[in-house]
Motif scaffolding. Sequence first.
Motif, PDB file in Angstrom:
ATOM      1  N   LYS A   1      -7.274  55.075  37.276  1.00 30.45           N
ATOM      2  CA  LYS A   1      -7.234  56.261  37.630  1.00 30.45           C
ATOM      3  C   LYS A   1      -8.162  57.165  38.300  1.00 30.45           C
ATOM      4  CE  LYS A   1      -3.940  58.999  39.809  1.00 30.45           C
ATOM      5  NZ  LYS A   1      -3.211  58.311  41.285  1.00 30.45           N
ATOM      6  N   THR A   2      -8.787  57.857  39.443  1.00 29.02           N
ATOM      7  CA  THR A   2      -9.650  58.749  39.662  1.00 29.02           C
ATOM      8  C   THR A   2      -9.136  60.109  39.761  1.00 29.02           C
ATOM      9  OG1 THR A   2     -11.122  56.694  40.606  1.00 29.02           O
ATOM     10  CG2 THR A   2     -12.441  59.746  40.966  1.00 29.02           C
ATOM     11  N   LEU A   3      -8.891  61.604  38.975  1.00 23.80           N
ATOM     12  CA  LEU A   3      -8.757  62.484  39.341  1.00 23.80           C
ATOM     13  C   LEU A   3      -9.823  63.456  39.906  1.00 23.80           C
ATOM     14  CD1 LEU A   3      -7.794  63.461  35.619  1.00 23.80           C
ATOM     15  CD2 LEU A   3      -6.374  62.664  36.855  1.00 23.80           C
ATOM     16  N   SER A   4      -8.793  63.955  41.519  1.00 25.40           N
ATOM     17  CA  SER A   4      -9.148  64.707  42.596  1.00 25.40           C
ATOM     18  C   SER A   4      -8.614  66.148  42.181  1.00 25.40           C
ATOM     19  CB  SER A   4      -9.943  64.327  43.525  1.00 25.40           C
ATOM     20  OG  SER A   4      -8.672  63.810  43.845  1.00 25.40           O
ATOM     21  N   TYR A   5      -9.118  67.174  42.682  1.00 24.91           N
ATOM     22  CA  TYR A   5      -8.471  68.479  43.154  1.00 24.91           C
ATOM     23  C   TYR A   5      -8.679  68.884  44.614  1.00 24.91           C
ATOM     24  CZ  TYR A   5      -6.400  72.997  42.780  1.00 24.91           C
ATOM     25  OH  TYR A   5      -5.881  73.941  42.349  1.00 24.91           O
ATOM     26  N   THR A   6      -7.984  69.449  44.751  1.00 28.67           N
ATOM     27  CA  THR A   6      -8.467  70.223  46.172  1.00 28.67           C
ATOM     28  C   THR A   6      -7.065  70.915  46.265  1.00 28.67           C
ATOM     29  OG1 THR A   6      -8.858  68.269  47.694  1.00 28.67           O
ATOM     30  CG2 THR A   6      -8.282  70.318  48.388  1.00 28.67           C
TER      31      THR A   6
ATOM     32  N   TYR B   1      -3.306  73.675  44.712  1.00 24.01           N
ATOM     33  CA  TYR B   1      -2.446  73.365  43.011  1.00 24.01           C
ATOM     34  C   TYR B   1      -1.413  72.360  43.723  1.00 24.01           C
ATOM     35  CZ  TYR B   1       0.488  75.880  40.939  1.00 24.01           C
ATOM     36  OH  TYR B   1       1.643  75.905  39.228  1.00 24.01           O
ATOM     37  N   GLY B   2      -1.657  71.580  42.211  1.00 29.18           N
ATOM     38  CA  GLY B   2      -0.486  71.035  42.029  1.00 29.18           C
ATOM     39  C   GLY B   2      -1.045  69.404  41.997  1.00 29.18           C
ATOM     40  N   ASP B   3      -2.290  69.365  42.659  1.00 33.82           N
ATOM     41  CA  ASP B   3      -2.632  68.156  42.742  1.00 33.82           C
ATOM     42  C   ASP B   3      -2.667  67.210  41.075  1.00 33.82           C
ATOM     43  OD1 ASP B   3      -3.228  68.300  45.620  1.00 33.82           O
ATOM     44  OD2 ASP B   3      -4.697  68.558  45.650  1.00 33.82           O
ATOM     45  N   THR B   4      -3.064  68.493  40.095  1.00 35.37           N
ATOM     46  CA  THR B   4      -4.252  67.351  39.011  1.00 35.37           C
ATOM     47  C   THR B   4      -2.438  67.231  38.154  1.00 35.37           C
ATOM     48  OG1 THR B   4      -5.523  68.271  38.730  1.00 35.37           O
ATOM     49  CG2 THR B   4      -4.596  67.497  36.438  1.00 35.37           C
ATOM     50  N   LEU B   5      -1.327  67.880  38.195  1.00 32.02           N
ATOM     51  CA  LEU B   5      -0.054  67.649  37.655  1.00 32.02           C
ATOM     52  C   LEU B   5       0.531  66.470  38.287  1.00 32.02           C
ATOM     53  CD1 LEU B   5       1.884  68.295  35.724  1.00 32.02           C
ATOM     54  CD2 LEU B   5       3.314  69.824  37.225  1.00 32.02           C
ATOM     55  N   LYS B   6       0.314  65.927  39.530  1.00 33.69           N
ATOM     56  CA  LYS B   6       0.629  65.065  40.282  1.00 33.69           C
ATOM     57  C   LYS B   6       0.380  63.493  39.938  1.00 33.69           C
ATOM     58  CE  LYS B   6       1.355  62.917  45.193  1.00 33.69           C
ATOM     59  NZ  LYS B   6       0.999  62.863  46.278  1.00 33.69           N
TER      60      LYS B   6
ATOM     61  N   TRP C   1     -14.542  69.223  33.120  1.00 32.08           N
ATOM     62  CA  TRP C   1     -14.128  69.094  34.432  1.00 32.08           C
ATOM     63  C   TRP C   1     -12.242  70.003  33.936  1.00 32.08           C
ATOM     64  CZ3 TRP C   1      -9.654  66.762  37.196  1.00 32.08           C
ATOM     65  CH2 TRP C   1     -10.300  66.537  37.673  1.00 32.08           C
ATOM     66  N   LEU C   2     -11.362  69.915  33.208  1.00 32.57           N
ATOM     67  CA  LEU C   2      -9.925  69.822  33.421  1.00 32.57           C
ATOM     68  C   LEU C   2     -10.132  71.296  32.317  1.00 32.57           C
ATOM     69  CD1 LEU C   2      -8.492  66.547  30.995  1.00 32.57           C
ATOM     70  CD2 LEU C   2      -8.416  67.012  34.090  1.00 32.57           C
ATOM     71  N   LEU C   3     -10.653  71.365  32.046  1.00 35.00           N
ATOM     72  CA  LEU C   3     -10.850  72.916  31.717  1.00 35.00           C
ATOM     73  C   LEU C   3     -10.952  73.800  32.376  1.00 35.00           C
ATOM     74  CD1 LEU C   3     -12.050  73.452  28.293  1.00 35.00           C
ATOM     75  CD2 LEU C   3      -9.635  73.726  28.370  1.00 35.00           C
ATOM     76  N   ALA C   4     -11.887  73.580  33.325  1.00 34.82           N
ATOM     77  CA  ALA C   4     -11.788  74.264  34.433  1.00 34.82           C
ATOM     78  C   ALA C   4     -11.312  74.288  35.744  1.00 34.82           C
ATOM     79  CB  ALA C   4     -13.520  74.581  34.903  1.00 34.82           C
ATOM     80  N   ASN C   5     -10.355  73.389  36.114  1.00 31.81           N
ATOM     81  CA  ASN C   5      -9.184  73.208  36.959  1.00 31.81           C
ATOM     82  C   ASN C   5      -8.451  73.976  37.214  1.00 31.81           C
ATOM     83  OD1 ASN C   5      -6.673  71.295  38.020  1.00 31.81           O
ATOM     84  ND2 ASN C   5      -7.925  70.157  38.395  1.00 31.81           N
TER      85      ASN C   5
ATOM     86  N   ASP D   1      -5.144  73.840  38.727  1.00 31.96           N
ATOM     87  CA  ASP D   1      -4.031  73.643  37.513  1.00 31.96           C
ATOM     88  C   ASP D   1      -3.883  73.693  36.240  1.00 31.96           C
ATOM     89  OD1 ASP D   1      -3.140  72.749  40.147  1.00 31.96           O
ATOM     90  OD2 ASP D   1      -2.918  70.688  39.628  1.00 31.96           O
ATOM     91  N   PHE D   2      -4.825  73.620  35.378  1.00 34.42           N
ATOM     92  CA  PHE D   2      -4.688  74.007  33.385  1.00 34.42           C
ATOM     93  C   PHE D   2      -5.289  75.702  33.916  1.00 34.42           C
ATOM     94  CE2 PHE D   2      -5.855  69.235  34.423  1.00 34.42           C
ATOM     95  CZ  PHE D   2      -5.487  69.402  32.542  1.00 34.42           C
ATOM     96  N   GLU D   3      -6.058  75.908  34.112  1.00 36.11           N
ATOM     97  CA  GLU D   3      -5.707  77.435  33.830  1.00 36.11           C
ATOM     98  C   GLU D   3      -4.146  78.043  35.213  1.00 36.11           C
ATOM     99  OE1 GLU D   3      -9.207  79.423  36.794  1.00 36.11           O
ATOM    100  OE2 GLU D   3     -10.832  78.090  35.554  1.00 36.11           O
ATOM    101  N   ARG D   4      -3.822  77.733  35.586  1.00 37.32           N
ATOM    102  CA  ARG D   4      -2.666  78.529  35.520  1.00 37.32           C
ATOM    103  C   ARG D   4      -1.877  77.934  34.635  1.00 37.32           C
ATOM    104  NH1 ARG D   4      -3.693  76.909  41.319  1.00 37.32           N
ATOM    105  NH2 ARG D   4      -3.728  78.776  43.076  1.00 37.32           N
ATOM    106  N   ALA D   5      -1.514  77.098  34.159  1.00 39.74           N
ATOM    107  CA  ALA D   5      -1.158  76.702  32.369  1.00 39.74           C
ATOM    108  C   ALA D   5      -1.245  77.396  31.598  1.00 39.74           C
ATOM    109  CB  ALA D   5      -1.277  74.974  32.904  1.00 39.74           C
ATOM    110  N   MET D   6      -2.714  77.521  31.783  1.00 40.06           N
ATOM    111  CA  MET D   6      -2.597  78.626  29.978  1.00 40.06           C
ATOM    112  C   MET D   6      -1.798  80.373  30.636  1.00 40.06           C
ATOM    113  SD  MET D   6      -6.323  77.405  30.154  1.00 40.06           S
ATOM    114  CE  MET D   6      -7.315  75.830  29.793  1.00 40.06           C
ATOM    115  N   GLN D   7      -1.752  79.968  31.777  1.00 42.82           N
ATOM    116  CA  GLN D   7      -1.074  82.100  32.356  1.00 42.82           C
ATOM    117  C   GLN D   7       0.037  81.823  32.018  1.00 42.82           C
ATOM    118  OE1 GLN D   7      -2.845  82.633  36.088  1.00 42.82           O
ATOM    119  NE2 GLN D   7      -5.026  82.869  34.822  1.00 42.82           N
ATOM    120  N   MET D   8       0.864  80.488  31.487  1.00 43.51           N
ATOM    121  CA  MET D   8       2.275  80.677  31.818  1.00 43.51           C
ATOM    122  C   MET D   8       2.335  81.575  30.223  1.00 43.51           C
ATOM    123  SD  MET D   8       2.832  76.861  33.661  1.00 43.51           S
ATOM    124  CE  MET D   8       5.097  77.318  33.699  1.00 43.51           C
TER     125      MET D   8
END
Length: 336
Positions: A159-164, A166-171, A203-207, A209-216
Amino acid sequence: MLIDNDKIVDRTEAISKVPTNPGLIGSMNFFRTRNVASDYITFDVSEGALKVLNDKLRSTADKNTVDDKPFDQHVLKIPHYPLESTITRDQLAGVRAFDSESEKSVANALAEHLGDHSDMIDYHHEYQQAKMLFNAQLVTDNFGTYDLASELGVSQGTKTLSYTNYGDTLKQFREMQNASKAGLVGGRAQGFILFAGDDLYEWLLANDDFERAMQMNSWQGANPLMNELGSIGAGYQAFTFGGTTIINYNDSFAKPDGSQDQILPSAEGLMVPRAQVGKHFFGPQNTLQGLSGGGQRAFSRTVRDERDRFVNVESETNSLPILESVGSTIKVDFTA
């Protein structure tokens, strides 16, 4: 147990009493221990799966049936790993007594050597399990490369992760989880682990999706491994996202030639289910007496010089982990 007067003494019981010191991989129970009584292992990999049951009328002959699971048999040689150290007069130079006091000093030195041997064996088992888990392979000097993907005809996922957006990484995490569950041979996943190299972890920490998760509000900043694994987990950075515990994994192992083997490249990762994905086989002792005994984690004995100049401490482990659920492991990289 005495083998030959006072010259050769079985110390297996003694080394078995030394507390084991597993690493991260060994502590997470991906591999179930199996002791075997031969130098070869024969293992079966079933292709069946669990299923729900139909309700039936009471007191009737109609029952749910458990189908015979098709399986393939595989035969592999268990590698032999011996190690040796020597108790010399120099180590006992401070002894001024005779007879029983002198023997107590030898016994103390023996305990230290057995502790060192046990630590070396634990380190080796951690390395074996990590190599098998991350690559579905184990390289040996005498039997070549054990490639479980080729042996079983099942490849590790990719699997190659990418982000464009919001929600791409979680999917993409859900897609990996589904693929991992589908590749699990028997049993159920109790969650998922993503071992992430340094670059992937950053890379994940700067994503976003992760920043939003940290704020929840539900975000827990505490290391999820600490309560589970104690001091072992405390040695790794980790957090949870989308039902997956992400661990910054950059362990390397010292090889006999002095080089370091880094298990996971910095820009890569591996997702695995929280489940048993393989077995770790232990074979019998490499002695005539060992032919009549079973396998276990380690064996040890001492051989005393007939002129009483030194004592050789000999230990061995006959050890082979195999990855049965090859398809449940997903190799991960990312697009920056």
